[in-house]
Write a protein that holds these residues in place. Structure first.
Motif, PDB file in Angstrom:
ATOM      1  N   LYS A 151      38.201  26.137  33.877  1.00 48.25           N
ATOM      2  CA  LYS A 151      37.183  26.613  34.815  1.00 48.25           C
ATOM      3  C   LYS A 151      36.061  25.585  34.982  1.00 48.25           C
ATOM      4  O   LYS A 151      35.311  25.633  35.964  1.00 48.25           O
ATOM      5  CB  LYS A 151      36.603  27.939  34.283  1.00 48.25           C
ATOM      6  CG  LYS A 151      35.833  28.708  35.323  1.00 48.25           C
ATOM      7  CD  LYS A 151      35.216  29.957  34.753  1.00 48.25           C
ATOM      8  CE  LYS A 151      34.332  30.607  35.792  1.00 48.25           C
ATOM      9  NZ  LYS A 151      33.242  31.356  35.202  1.00 48.25           N
ATOM     10  N   ASP A 202      36.164  43.036  31.627  1.00 42.75           N
ATOM     11  CA  ASP A 202      36.783  41.802  32.146  1.00 42.75           C
ATOM     12  C   ASP A 202      37.065  40.765  31.052  1.00 42.75           C
ATOM     13  O   ASP A 202      37.529  39.667  31.348  1.00 42.75           O
ATOM     14  CB  ASP A 202      35.853  41.131  33.183  1.00 42.75           C
ATOM     15  CG  ASP A 202      35.816  41.915  34.482  1.00 42.75           C
ATOM     16  OD1 ASP A 202      36.521  42.931  34.573  1.00 42.75           O
ATOM     17  OD2 ASP A 202      35.074  41.517  35.398  1.00 42.75           O
ATOM     18  N   CYS A 203      36.757  41.108  29.811  1.00 40.55           N
ATOM     19  CA  CYS A 203      36.930  40.140  28.713  1.00 40.55           C
ATOM     20  C   CYS A 203      38.373  39.627  28.668  1.00 40.55           C
ATOM     21  O   CYS A 203      39.320  40.408  28.759  1.00 40.55           O
ATOM     22  CB  CYS A 203      36.567  40.805  27.389  1.00 40.55           C
ATOM     23  SG  CYS A 203      36.909  39.769  25.972  1.00 40.55           S
ATOM     24  N   CYS A 254      29.622  33.141  27.946  1.00 41.65           N
ATOM     25  CA  CYS A 254      30.811  33.881  28.383  1.00 41.65           C
ATOM     26  C   CYS A 254      31.276  33.424  29.781  1.00 41.65           C
ATOM     27  O   CYS A 254      30.533  33.555  30.756  1.00 41.65           O
ATOM     28  CB  CYS A 254      30.545  35.383  28.392  1.00 41.65           C
ATOM     29  SG  CYS A 254      31.986  36.269  29.028  1.00 41.65           S
ATOM     30  N   LYS A 299      33.263  34.811  31.729  1.00 41.86           N
ATOM     31  CA  LYS A 299      33.488  35.936  32.641  1.00 41.86           C
ATOM     32  C   LYS A 299      32.167  36.636  32.982  1.00 41.86           C
ATOM     33  O   LYS A 299      32.157  37.742  33.529  1.00 41.86           O
ATOM     34  CB  LYS A 299      34.474  36.947  32.023  1.00 41.86           C
ATOM     35  CG  LYS A 299      35.823  36.359  31.653  1.00 41.86           C
ATOM     36  CD  LYS A 299      36.552  35.718  32.814  1.00 41.86           C
ATOM     37  CE  LYS A 299      37.223  36.729  33.702  1.00 41.86           C
ATOM     38  NZ  LYS A 299      38.042  36.054  34.752  1.00 41.86           N
TER      39      LYS A 299
END
Ligand code: SF4
Ligand code: SF4
Ligand code: FES
Ligand code: FES
Length: 419
Positions: free
Chosen positions: A83, A153-154, A218, A220
């Motif tokens: 990402k 969403d983890c 994180c 997300k």
């Protein structure tokens, strides 16, 4: 000024080979990157592997920030290799190293077993409270769905755990990812394991020092810190009475029927009791200095001991007063023997002919609780936990009431069963 689209970058990549051992080192690779905005760190690793060193180890699967496999520390901050694009990192030199707090398998690949073990301890599975033939839906406009928000969403990448210093210092701490998962189920009104789940989360959530590192890293955009605060609030509102619901406390033991007082007896007893309340033993009874010696016999189970708190008739207390009595006894654990000297909080209700003995160990993190006669409360100085006279939690972080001892009266002595 427009930013350069591409150019030369230096990558310092951590290398560790378990076959060779040692502490590991960084290898340096200079790469010409055509487009910083279109090149991810995962692309860079593929290129290093293809063009420079085929033995480089790293983990990936989905390449689209969905599987959580490629978490690592990029320029000192946790992130996903698939990402993070080179353009996100403004430095001419970029360092890549494995996640913190996990055993290294090789180079950038870590062993995620400790992460999933903690996850498992937090009971990450849903167990419906009611069997339903149709799926029970949590509607988007309900409070619980709003509370859960993005926490589901983890992708279990481990970045938050790597960033959390408390996860490093407190080995039993479930950590941000597991507590975040726990919160998603605690907020779910369909959950059938609410009390057990809350009890487990409460044991752990006070280790969080609200550093927000987890929230910051994180990928997300979940905030485990927010999830942990949610558990804190739930602990305060639902914690008192939780232990009672999970395992009811033992009933207080009945005292032997009081002997009728003859005029002669009454005078002797009165003097005796006056002496007790004014003298050495009385002071001890009132503020907790009755010391008793070890019992080496009459153990019912090898791991438990009946410990004497002294003669019952010397334990005098005003109505509503709690005595602090120091018990001395020896404990044996295999070949290891140790002496214990610890306060037991004893409540005598002569009218109802009952005695209740509380363990003075705070059910939060184990500090010693004391009785405040003015406030008529048990107080814990460490984090401000307070308990009502019946041992139930009044306020603060303790997750359950004070533990009660089993008690018995034998040969005029009061005993507690010490594990
Ligand atoms: S909460 Fe975020 S950082 Fe932590 S494991 Fe889940 S996705 Fe990764
Ligand atoms: S907020 Fe809590 S869980 Fe998150 S990094 Fe800080 S101490 Fe760890
Ligand atoms: S490869 Fe799946 S999250 Fe990065
Ligand atoms: S140890 Fe934290 S309140 Fe008692």
């Amino acid at each position: 000024m427009a930013e350069t689209k591409g150019g030369k970058k230096t990558f310092k990549v951590f290398r560790y080979d378990p076959a060779k051992g040692g502490e590991g080192h960084f290898d340096t690779f200079d790469l010409e990157i055509e487009d910083y905005y279109a090149t991810t760190i995962l692309d860079v690793l593929f290129r290093i592997q293809r063009e420079h060193d085929q033995s480089l180890s790293f983990r990936y699967a989905c390449r689209v920030a969905m599987c959580g496999s490629c978490g690592m520390v990029i320029n000192g901050k946790e992130g996903l290799a698939c990402k993070t694009v080179v353009a996100d990192l403004k430095t001419p030199e970029i360092t890549l190293r494995p996640l913190n707090h996990f055993p290294i398998v090789k180079d950038l690949t870590v062993d995620m077993e400790p992460f999933f073990k903690k996850y498992e301890e937090a009971m990450p599975y849903f167990d419906p409270a009611e069997e339903a033939s149709e799926p029970a839906i949590v509607r988007p406009d309900t409070w619980e769905r709003k509370a859960i928000d993005m926490a589901t969403d983890c992708i279990a990448c481990g970045c938050c755990v790597s960033s959390c210093t408390m996860a490093f210092w407190h080995k039993d701490y479930l950590g941000p990812a597991a507590l975040n998962r726990s919160m998603t189920l605690l907020a779910d009104s369909r959950d059938g394991l609410h009390d057990e789940r809350l009890a487990t989360a409460m044991e752990s959530c006070y280790n969080c020092r609200l550093e927000f590192n987890c929230t910051e890293v994180c990928p997300k955009e979940i905030s485990p810190t927010r999830a942990i605060k949610y558990i804190h609030r739930m602990a305060i509102s639902q914690g008192p009475g939780l232990a009672q619901r999970l395992s009811p406390a033992p009933e207080p033991v009945a005292l032997p029927a009081p002997e009728p007082l003859t005029p002669e007896m009454s005078r002797r007893r009165f003097l005796g009791r006056s002496a007790v309340s004014l003298g050495v033993v009385a002071g001890a009874a009132l503020v907790g200095l009755v010391s008793v010696s070890a019992l080496s016999a009459a153990f019912k189970k090898p791991e438990c001991k009946w410990v004497s708190l002294g003669p019952l008739e010397k334990l005098t207390a005003a109505p509503g007063e709690v005595l602090t009595i120091y018990a001395d006894y020896s404990l044996e654990d295999g070949f290891y023997k140790r002496q214990e000297h610890k306060p037991v909080l004893v409540e005598m209700d002569r009218e109802k002919n009952k005695v209740t003995a509380f363990n003075s160990r705070c059910t939060h993190l184990g500090c010693t609780v004391h009785w405040d006669q003015q406030k008529k409360l048990f107080l814990c100085a460490c984090h401000g936990g307070t308990f009502f006279p019946d041992g139930t939690v009044k306020s603060g972080p303790p997750p359950r009431p004070l533990d009660r001892y089993e008690t018995k009266v034998s040969g005029g002595q009061l005993y507690v069963l010490e594990a």
